[in-house]
Scaffold this active site. Structure first.
Site, PDB file in Angstrom:
ATOM      1  N   GLU A 118       1.111  -1.722   0.088  1.00  0.00           N
ATOM      2  CA  GLU A 118      -0.024   0.080  -0.126  1.00  0.00           C
ATOM      3  C   GLU A 118       1.120   1.515  -0.264  1.00  0.00           C
ATOM      4  O   GLU A 118       1.922   1.296   0.690  1.00  0.00           O
ATOM      5  CB  GLU A 118      -0.636   0.058   1.312  1.00  0.00           C
ATOM      6  CG  GLU A 118      -2.073   0.511   1.370  1.00  0.00           C
ATOM      7  CD  GLU A 118      -2.760   1.322   2.046  1.00  0.00           C
ATOM      8  OE1 GLU A 118      -3.095   0.222   2.953  1.00  0.00           O
ATOM      9  OE2 GLU A 118      -3.476   2.108   2.652  1.00  0.00           O
ATOM     10  N   ARG A 142       5.384 -12.644   9.414  1.00  0.00           N
ATOM     11  CA  ARG A 142       6.181 -11.457   9.465  1.00  0.00           C
ATOM     12  C   ARG A 142       7.432 -11.812  10.278  1.00  0.00           C
ATOM     13  O   ARG A 142       7.460 -11.875  11.229  1.00  0.00           O
ATOM     14  CB  ARG A 142       5.036 -10.232   9.083  1.00  0.00           C
ATOM     15  CG  ARG A 142       4.808  -9.988  11.144  1.00  0.00           C
ATOM     16  CD  ARG A 142       4.070  -8.512  11.131  1.00  0.00           C
ATOM     17  NE  ARG A 142       3.165  -8.129  10.190  1.00  0.00           N
ATOM     18  CZ  ARG A 142       3.083  -7.601   9.505  1.00  0.00           C
ATOM     19  NH1 ARG A 142       3.440  -6.645   9.512  1.00  0.00           N
ATOM     20  NH2 ARG A 142       1.279  -7.259   8.156  1.00  0.00           N
ATOM     21  N   LYS A 177       4.401   0.769   9.292  1.00  0.00           N
ATOM     22  CA  LYS A 177       4.502   1.979   8.709  1.00  0.00           C
ATOM     23  C   LYS A 177       4.686   2.955   9.642  1.00  0.00           C
ATOM     24  O   LYS A 177       4.752   4.154   9.644  1.00  0.00           O
ATOM     25  CB  LYS A 177       3.949   2.065   7.724  1.00  0.00           C
ATOM     26  CG  LYS A 177       4.434   1.105   6.581  1.00  0.00           C
ATOM     27  CD  LYS A 177       4.022   0.963   4.861  1.00  0.00           C
ATOM     28  CE  LYS A 177       3.174  -0.207   4.583  1.00  0.00           C
ATOM     29  NZ  LYS A 177       2.577   0.421   3.238  1.00  0.00           N
TER      30      LYS A 177
HETATM   31  P1  ATP Z   1       3.235  -2.214   7.774  1.00  0.00           P
HETATM   32  O1  ATP Z   1       1.648  -3.027   9.112  1.00  0.00           O
HETATM   33  O2  ATP Z   1       4.442  -1.989   8.170  1.00  0.00           O
HETATM   34  O3  ATP Z   1       2.355  -1.180   6.896  1.00  0.00           O
HETATM   35  P2  ATP Z   1       1.475  -3.557   5.911  1.00  0.00           P
HETATM   36  O4  ATP Z   1       1.096  -5.290   5.594  1.00  0.00           O
HETATM   37  O5  ATP Z   1       0.442  -2.973   6.372  1.00  0.00           O
HETATM   38  O6  ATP Z   1       2.407  -3.508   6.545  1.00  0.00           O
HETATM   39  P3  ATP Z   1       1.782  -3.417   2.734  1.00  0.00           P
HETATM   40  O7  ATP Z   1       2.073  -2.449   1.926  1.00  0.00           O
HETATM   41  O8  ATP Z   1       0.095  -3.066   2.833  1.00  0.00           O
HETATM   42  O9  ATP Z   1       1.848  -3.740   4.225  1.00  0.00           O
HETATM   43  O10 ATP Z   1       2.484  -4.928   3.217  1.00  0.00           O
HETATM   44  C1  ATP Z   1       2.736  -5.425   1.751  1.00  0.00           C
HETATM   45  C2  ATP Z   1       3.293  -6.481   1.791  1.00  0.00           C
HETATM   46  O11 ATP Z   1       4.150  -6.356   2.837  1.00  0.00           O
HETATM   47  C3  ATP Z   1       2.175  -7.614   1.922  1.00  0.00           C
HETATM   48  O12 ATP Z   1       1.959  -8.784   1.075  1.00  0.00           O
HETATM   49  C4  ATP Z   1       2.633  -7.734   3.670  1.00  0.00           C
HETATM   50  O13 ATP Z   1       1.956  -8.541   3.662  1.00  0.00           O
HETATM   51  C5  ATP Z   1       4.286  -7.719   3.739  1.00  0.00           C
HETATM   52  N1  ATP Z   1       4.690  -7.074   5.018  1.00  0.00           N
HETATM   53  C6  ATP Z   1       4.244  -5.913   5.549  1.00  0.00           C
HETATM   54  N2  ATP Z   1       5.116  -6.371   7.235  1.00  0.00           N
HETATM   55  C7  ATP Z   1       5.647  -7.207   6.648  1.00  0.00           C
HETATM   56  C8  ATP Z   1       7.126  -7.641   7.284  1.00  0.00           C
HETATM   57  N3  ATP Z   1       7.216  -7.207   8.959  1.00  0.00           N
HETATM   58  N4  ATP Z   1       7.487  -9.208   7.118  1.00  0.00           N
HETATM   59  C9  ATP Z   1       7.342  -9.540   5.759  1.00  0.00           C
HETATM   60  N5  ATP Z   1       5.854  -9.925   5.184  1.00  0.00           N
HETATM   61  C10 ATP Z   1       5.897  -7.770   5.212  1.00  0.00           C
HETATM   62 MG    MG Z   2      -1.058  -2.034   5.187  1.00  0.00          MG
END
Ligand code: ATP
Ligand code: MG
Length: 569
Positions: free
Chosen positions: A40, A270, A280
């Site tokens: 995102e 994760r 983020k």
């Molecule tokens: P955050 O909670 O840090 O904002 P998010 O999952 O909302 O992370 P996205 O931009 O939606 O962030 O994630 C893009 C991809 O990266 C998704 O497939 C997500 O599952 C993966 N991802 C995000 N954080 C991690 C992590 N800590 N370890 C492994 N994969 C991750």
């Molecule tokens: Mg997200």
């Protein structure tokens, strides 16, 4: 790109590779492997994302497939082009090339059309309950949900209302579109989840064209199916959403929008790292509240922060590989990450001399203007060649390498003691000069000219070897040393009434007015070096002509001892 992506160390397949390999045997997707990385664009990527990128692109490379980069931009209020650009840059920097670049917003029309189909076939309805009421009606884990009074609206009425939602006849938040699934389901995600909400906000790509926006759970699976993704890898918190992912796609197959085989959602744990936070939202708070300078502050676990700190793409890929793929959440020791970059730079980084906290040394038996040019190796491996450094009457050594009253087993400089200057000669401390406050400001030493090159011809033993620079030749540099951003191993694990910021480390940054050897005057931004005895350093982009700035990537001492990456199961 064999040199960019070396064959992973021999190991057995992880559970995701098992699934992909099995699908290839059964030719489920006619042998195709197409993954996607779906960020995102609401922030900069962090090392957790790097893990996901390496996993998705790595799978595709391993099985001759491809990977799409898909910006999951269904939430108009938080997203920005700045983030889109940084994400692209970070994925490229990690060494990966995506097959297609897509935006979930490209699919807004299709998503809307499929939603109309669900409405027409009685599988979705417009609900007028407020957000709070919807929550209340949904029940909880112990209480079954209650059906919305709007659940029984006719398909005609729903279609009419949904179309009017689209053209802006209703206020934001006054109506939503919900999937009609099962308010009694043990899985909360299936209790008539939201598909669309009304939101009058400007979207970074579609502008003001849309007043209704699809929810993540609806948009994500459909986007996967539109792109014909074969394996849709996500993190564990989506495990309970999988039945919903499948429900939406099953309906769309009935509507003949898609054919089987459908993409399969697979969840993995994760990445969490000790001494930092990863989401983020939290990282944004660190930036906004001024705890760090920007997203690319070298203390941040962001990819741009790590890059600026001096991490290499290869080290991050190796780290991702070593962490492995797990089905259970855990906390990975940051020492493993540090170990990985150290191991990488050890092989490649040229050695240089730099003094972080200079103490002046005058070599009294070396004449004013007398200069000895010395040829010294760039690296223990002779393949890296040599360079020239200069020895002159005034030099700098590290302040902490001198002790007036040394402890036992002190092999460095002390009154009367003899040490080796790295790559140069032996010196002996003859006199200590202090200022009015009693602080040591200068040492008077003598050198043994016969030891030029490093050893005394009489074979006398000198254990201590110090790094040093010639005062007349040295370049002034700003050197930034970093410590962990938090003092707590898991900052999010806070006691009742506490705050995750409570354990921010006030000493995470130390700035030194250093003296570095002359050759570093020609260093370029992003260049990596080992400063002898001090660690690995990388030239920062704050460098201005005449004033180089170096970041310490990592110190030399390795604290990685655990054979297993996980410190907490
Ligand atoms: P955050 O909670 O840090 O904002 P998010 O999952 O909302 O992370 P996205 O931009 O939606 O962030 O994630 C893009 C991809 O990266 C998704 O497939 C997500 O599952 C993966 N991802 C995000 N954080 C991690 C992590 N800590 N370890 C492994 N994969 C991750
Ligand atoms: Mg997200």
């Amino acid at each position: 790109m064999p040199d960019v992506h070396p064959t992973p160390e021999a190991r057995s397949l992880n559970f995701i590779e098992d699934i992909v390999a099995a699908d290839r045997v059964t030719e489920k997707h006619a042998g195709r492997v197409l993954t996607r990385f779906p960020p995102e664009p609401n922030g900069y990527l962090h090392i957790g994302h790097a893990k996901s990128i390496c996993l998705n692109f790595g799978l595709a490379l391993r099985y001759g497939g491809a990977t799409n980069l898909r910006f999951d931009d269904t939430n108009p209020t938080r997203e920005d082009v700045e983030f889109v650009d940084s994400i692209r840059q970070d994925v490229e920097w990690l060494g990966f090339t995506w097959a297609g670049e897509f935006y979930a917003s490209d699919y807004f029309q299709k998503l809307y059309d499929y939603a109309e189909y669900l409405v027409q076939s009685g599988k979705a309805y417009v609900c007028d309950l407020s957000e709070a009421e919807i929550r209340e009606y949904r029940g909880n884990f112990h209480t079954p949900g209650k059906e919305s009074p709007f659940r029984t609206r006719s398909a005609e009425e729903n279609l009419d209302l949904f179309r009017r939602m689209k053209v802006g006849e209703f206020e934001d938040g006054s109506k939503v579109l919900r999937a009609k699934i099962d308010m009694q389901s043990g899985n909360m995600n299936l209790r008539d989840p939201l598909m669309y909400r009304i939101r009058r906000s400007h979207h970074h790509r579609t502008g003001d064209a849309w007043l209704i926006y699809p929810m993540y759970d609806y948009a994500h699976g459909v986007s996967d199916a539109i792109e014909r993704i074969t394996h849709s890898i996500c993190t564990l918190e989506f495990e309970d959403h999988r039945p919903l992912y499948e429900w939406f796609l099953d309906q769309d197959v009935e509507g003949k929008f898609f054919q089987r085989p459908l993409p399969r959602q697979i969840e993995f744990a994760r990445l969490n790292l000790t001494y930092t936070v990863m989401s983020k939202r939290r990282l944004l708070e660190l930036v906004n509240e001024g705890h760090v300078k920007h997203w690319d502050d070298p203390r941040m676990p962001t990819i741009c922060g790590l890059r600026r700190r001096g991490y290499t793409p290869g080290a991050l890929r190796t780290f991702a590989e070593r962490v492995g793929v797990a089905k259970r959440d855990s906390l990975t020791d940051v020492a493993l990450l540090e170990h990985t970059i150290r191991e990488d730079l050890e092989k490649t980084a040229p050695r240089r001399l730099a003094v972080l906290r200079p103490l002046k040394v005058v070599i009294t038996n070396l004449a004013q203007g007398e200069i000895h040019e010395l040829e010294v190796p760039n690296h223990p491996d002779p393949i890296h060649g040599t360079r020239r450094i200069s020895l002159s009457r005034e030099i700098f050594i590290e302040r902490e390498d001198f002790q007036e009253i040394p402890p036992k087993k002190w092999f460095r400089l002390a009154p009367g003691a003899e040490v080796r200057l790295k790559g140069a000669c032996l010196i002996r401390c003859e006199e200590v000069i202090k200022n009015a406050y009693g602080e040591v400001v200068e040492l008077r030493c003598t050198w043994d000219p016969a030891s030029l090159g490093g050893n005394a011809p009489d074979g006398r033993k000198v254990k201590g070897t110090l790094h040093w620079v010639s005062a007349a030749h040295a370049v002034n540099a700003e050197v930034r040393l970093y410590d962990r951003l938090f003092t707590s191993e898991n900052p999010m694990d806070v006691a009742e009434g506490g705050d995750w910021r409570d354990t921010l480390n006030p000493e995470s940054l130390t700035v030194c007015a250093a003296k570095v050897e002359a050759s570093l005057g020609a260093a370029k931004t992003g260049d990596h070096y080992q400063f002898e005895r001090l660690g690995y350093f990388c030239m920062d982009n704050d460098t201005k002509p005449g004033t180089p700035v170096f970041n310490r990537t990592v110190a030399l001492k390795d604290s990685w001892t655990k054979p297993d990456a996980q410190v907490q199961g």
